[in-house]
Design an enzyme around this catalytic site. Structure first.
Site, PDB file in Angstrom:
ATOM      1  N   ARG A 128      81.916  72.603  34.291  1.00 27.49           N
ATOM      2  CA  ARG A 128      82.620  72.858  33.009  1.00 27.49           C
ATOM      3  C   ARG A 128      82.787  71.587  32.181  1.00 27.49           C
ATOM      4  O   ARG A 128      83.705  71.459  31.378  1.00 27.49           O
ATOM      5  CB  ARG A 128      83.981  73.512  33.245  1.00 27.49           C
ATOM      6  N   LYS A 150      76.008  67.595  18.913  1.00 25.35           N
ATOM      7  CA  LYS A 150      75.227  68.836  19.008  1.00 25.35           C
ATOM      8  C   LYS A 150      74.289  68.714  20.197  1.00 25.35           C
ATOM      9  O   LYS A 150      73.493  67.773  20.270  1.00 25.35           O
ATOM     10  CB  LYS A 150      74.401  69.059  17.738  1.00 25.35           C
ATOM     11  N   GLU A 192      65.628  60.391   8.258  1.00 24.20           N
ATOM     12  CA  GLU A 192      67.025  60.817   8.442  1.00 24.20           C
ATOM     13  C   GLU A 192      67.993  59.788   7.837  1.00 24.20           C
ATOM     14  O   GLU A 192      69.128  60.117   7.512  1.00 24.20           O
ATOM     15  CB  GLU A 192      67.337  61.044   9.927  1.00 24.20           C
ATOM     16  N   LYS A 232      77.161  59.673   8.896  1.00 25.17           N
ATOM     17  CA  LYS A 232      77.194  60.902   9.699  1.00 25.17           C
ATOM     18  C   LYS A 232      78.539  61.038  10.419  1.00 25.17           C
ATOM     19  O   LYS A 232      79.118  62.121  10.481  1.00 25.17           O
ATOM     20  CB  LYS A 232      76.035  60.925  10.705  1.00 25.17           C
ATOM     21  N   GLU A 242      80.804  72.244  12.319  1.00 22.31           N
ATOM     22  CA  GLU A 242      79.966  72.760  11.230  1.00 22.31           C
ATOM     23  C   GLU A 242      80.495  74.055  10.610  1.00 22.31           C
ATOM     24  O   GLU A 242      79.775  75.049  10.482  1.00 22.31           O
ATOM     25  CB  GLU A 242      78.518  72.941  11.707  1.00 22.31           C
ATOM     26  N   ARG A 246      79.605  69.809   7.232  1.00 22.08           N
ATOM     27  CA  ARG A 246      78.559  69.279   8.115  1.00 22.08           C
ATOM     28  C   ARG A 246      77.183  69.871   7.796  1.00 22.08           C
ATOM     29  O   ARG A 246      76.157  69.240   8.056  1.00 22.08           O
ATOM     30  CB  ARG A 246      78.925  69.514   9.588  1.00 22.08           C
ATOM     31  N   ASN A 250      71.961  69.044   6.742  1.00 19.58           N
ATOM     32  CA  ASN A 250      70.682  69.766   6.787  1.00 19.58           C
ATOM     33  C   ASN A 250      69.870  69.607   5.506  1.00 19.58           C
ATOM     34  O   ASN A 250      68.881  70.308   5.314  1.00 19.58           O
ATOM     35  CB  ASN A 250      70.939  71.248   7.051  1.00 19.58           C
ATOM     36  N   HIS A 253      66.164  70.040   5.527  1.00 19.78           N
ATOM     37  CA  HIS A 253      65.791  70.692   6.782  1.00 19.78           C
ATOM     38  C   HIS A 253      65.409  72.159   6.618  1.00 19.78           C
ATOM     39  O   HIS A 253      64.637  72.669   7.423  1.00 19.78           O
ATOM     40  CB  HIS A 253      66.916  70.560   7.810  1.00 19.78           C
ATOM     41  N   HIS A 257      62.074  72.667   8.253  1.00 25.64           N
ATOM     42  CA  HIS A 257      61.889  73.524   9.439  1.00 25.64           C
ATOM     43  C   HIS A 257      60.810  74.567   9.197  1.00 25.64           C
ATOM     44  O   HIS A 257      60.067  74.925  10.116  1.00 25.64           O
ATOM     45  CB  HIS A 257      63.199  74.226   9.811  1.00 25.64           C
ATOM     46  N   HIS A 270      58.902  65.880  13.257  1.00 22.44           N
ATOM     47  CA  HIS A 270      60.092  66.424  12.575  1.00 22.44           C
ATOM     48  C   HIS A 270      60.454  65.627  11.311  1.00 22.44           C
ATOM     49  O   HIS A 270      60.646  66.201  10.236  1.00 22.44           O
ATOM     50  CB  HIS A 270      61.256  66.448  13.571  1.00 22.44           C
TER      51      HIS A 270
HETATM   52  N1  GLY Z   1      71.482  66.965  12.689  1.00 26.62           N
HETATM   53  C1  GLY Z   1      72.480  67.617  11.955  1.00 26.62           C
HETATM   54  C2  GLY Z   1      73.828  67.563  12.569  1.00 26.62           C
HETATM   55  O1  GLY Z   1      74.031  66.851  13.535  1.00 26.62           O
HETATM   56  O2  GLY Z   1      74.713  68.243  12.121  1.00 26.62           O
END
Ligand code: GLY
Length: 373
Positions: A128, A150, A192, A232, A242, A246, A250, A253, A257, A270
């Site tokens: 956990r 993430k 990025e 960031k 998010e 947040r 993107n 993206h 994508h 990417h």
């Molecule tokens: N790569 C986008 C984020 O971490 O929210």
């Protein structure tokens, strides 16, 4: 190598009890050694490593560990999207349990973003939740995926659809680890950094544009990585899970994508798709009179200056066609009620989230973009 600790940069990601530092610079690995030792109280360092990264940096990594009385236990997993599978996750969890990982110790991810995403997710669910440390070995991972918590894997139904928010306890962004990176990968990671500037920091964009290719080397790179990570970190502090702001991260993206999904397998990186996505987001914003044409031109010019694609014809992996791309955009995770959510811009440094763009209009834009320029 000897670390000159005074030249290292440290960005604090302020998330209350889950706060952590990102240590940035040449020699960050050595500089962060004492923090690493504190996070490994049992005298061993469990390292989930991409063998390709380990081949370049093993001796140095082991020297740092030895200096702090740590013995490595390597769990090797080849990097790349195939690392982010249920199968690999299950195998990694089994290895961590076999090693009897304890909650107070940490698991270290050593590799690119896919290794970090997989390791972070395994760390989130084994017992956990155990701690984890990110030692990203690609620029893309240093400025984006290693920061913000993430973690996750891919499934046949799409990328990153299974995962968890699980913050690392420390991120070590050692710029000398990037020396073994192909120039193409370095450039792609830089996309990025530009993204951060385009979302919310016009002064950073101006600075990057002045630096040009110097932003990919030495002190210029250290400055750029620090600025992107701090940017960031501030967004993640405001909206860790998010729920709102947040999603700005993107930018580029949703278009990007779609190209990645449509490209011939293995042809596209990417960050290259993101670079084109940034140019498209600005051109689409200018087409809708949301932002000045001159800002869209400035984005294109900067991408060209650093060797990144700004037009579909410059992107590997084609040919692309508008309907296929639009269908991919309709699959995006950010969409609500079947309506495409896009990140567009009022200006360089002023991005916003919108769900007000009609699919037919996006399709017409893509058709125009696909016409020979
Ligand atoms: N790569 C986008 C984020 O971490 O929210």
């Amino acid at each position: 190598m000897m670390a000159d600790v005074s030249t290292l940069r440290r960005v604090h990601i302020d998330l209350g009890p889950e706060s952590y530092d990102v240590v940035i610079g040449e020699g960050a690995l050595e500089g962060a050694g004492p923090s690493l030792a504190q996070l490994c109280p049992r005298g061993r360092a469990i390292i989930v490593a991409d063998p390709a990264a380990l081949a370049h940096h093993r001796a140095r990594l082991e020297q740092v560990l030895a200096q702090h009385g740590l013995t490595p236990l390597y769990l090797e997993i080849p990097g790349g999207e195939q690392a982010k599978s249920f199968h690999r996750l299950e195998a990694l969890c089994a290895e961590l349990l076999d090693a009897n990982v304890e909650r107070q110790e940490c698991v270290i991810a050593f590799g690119g973003g896919t290794i970090g995403d997989l390791t972070g997710f395994a760390a989130a669910i084994v017992k956990r939740g155990v701690k984890f440390v990110q030692i990203p070995t690609t620029l893309l991972a240093q400025v984006d995926s290693s920061v913000g918590g993430k973690t996750g894997i891919n499934t046949a139904r799409g990328k990153n659809l299974i995962g968890a928010f699980h913050q690392p306890s420390l991120v070590i962004a050692d710029l000398t680890l990037l020396a073994s990176l192909p120039a193409r990968e370095l450039r792609a990671g830089y996309a990025e950094i530009i993204k951060a500037a385009l979302i919310g920091d016009r002064a950073l964009f101006t600075r990057l544009d002045t630096l040009g290719l110097e932003a990919l080397n030495g002190e210029g790179l250290a400055e750029a990585v620090e600025a992107a990570v701090a940017f960031k970190g501030d967004i993640v502090r405001q909206d860790e899970k998010e729920a709102g702001v947040r999603a700005l991260l993107n930018l580029g993206h949703t278009f990007g994508h779609a190209f990645e999904a449509e490209a011939e397998k293995g042809t596209l990186i990417h960050g290259e798709a993101v670079a084109l996505g940034l140019a498209l987001a600005f051109r689409y914003s200018a087409r809708l009179s949301l932002c000045a044409q001159s800002d869209a031109r400035a984005v294109e010019a900067h991408l060209a200056k650093v060797g990144l694609p700004a037009f579909i014809a410059e992107l590997p992996g084609g040919p692309y066609e508008a309907e296929g791309l639009l269908n991919r955009m309709k699959d995006d995770k950010k969409n609500k009620g079947g309506v495409i959510t896009l990140i567009l811009a009022r200006a360089i440094g002023d991005a916003f989230i919108t769900s007000e763009c009609a699919s037919e209009d996006v399709l017409a834009f893509l058709h125009d973009e696909l016409k020979p320029q």
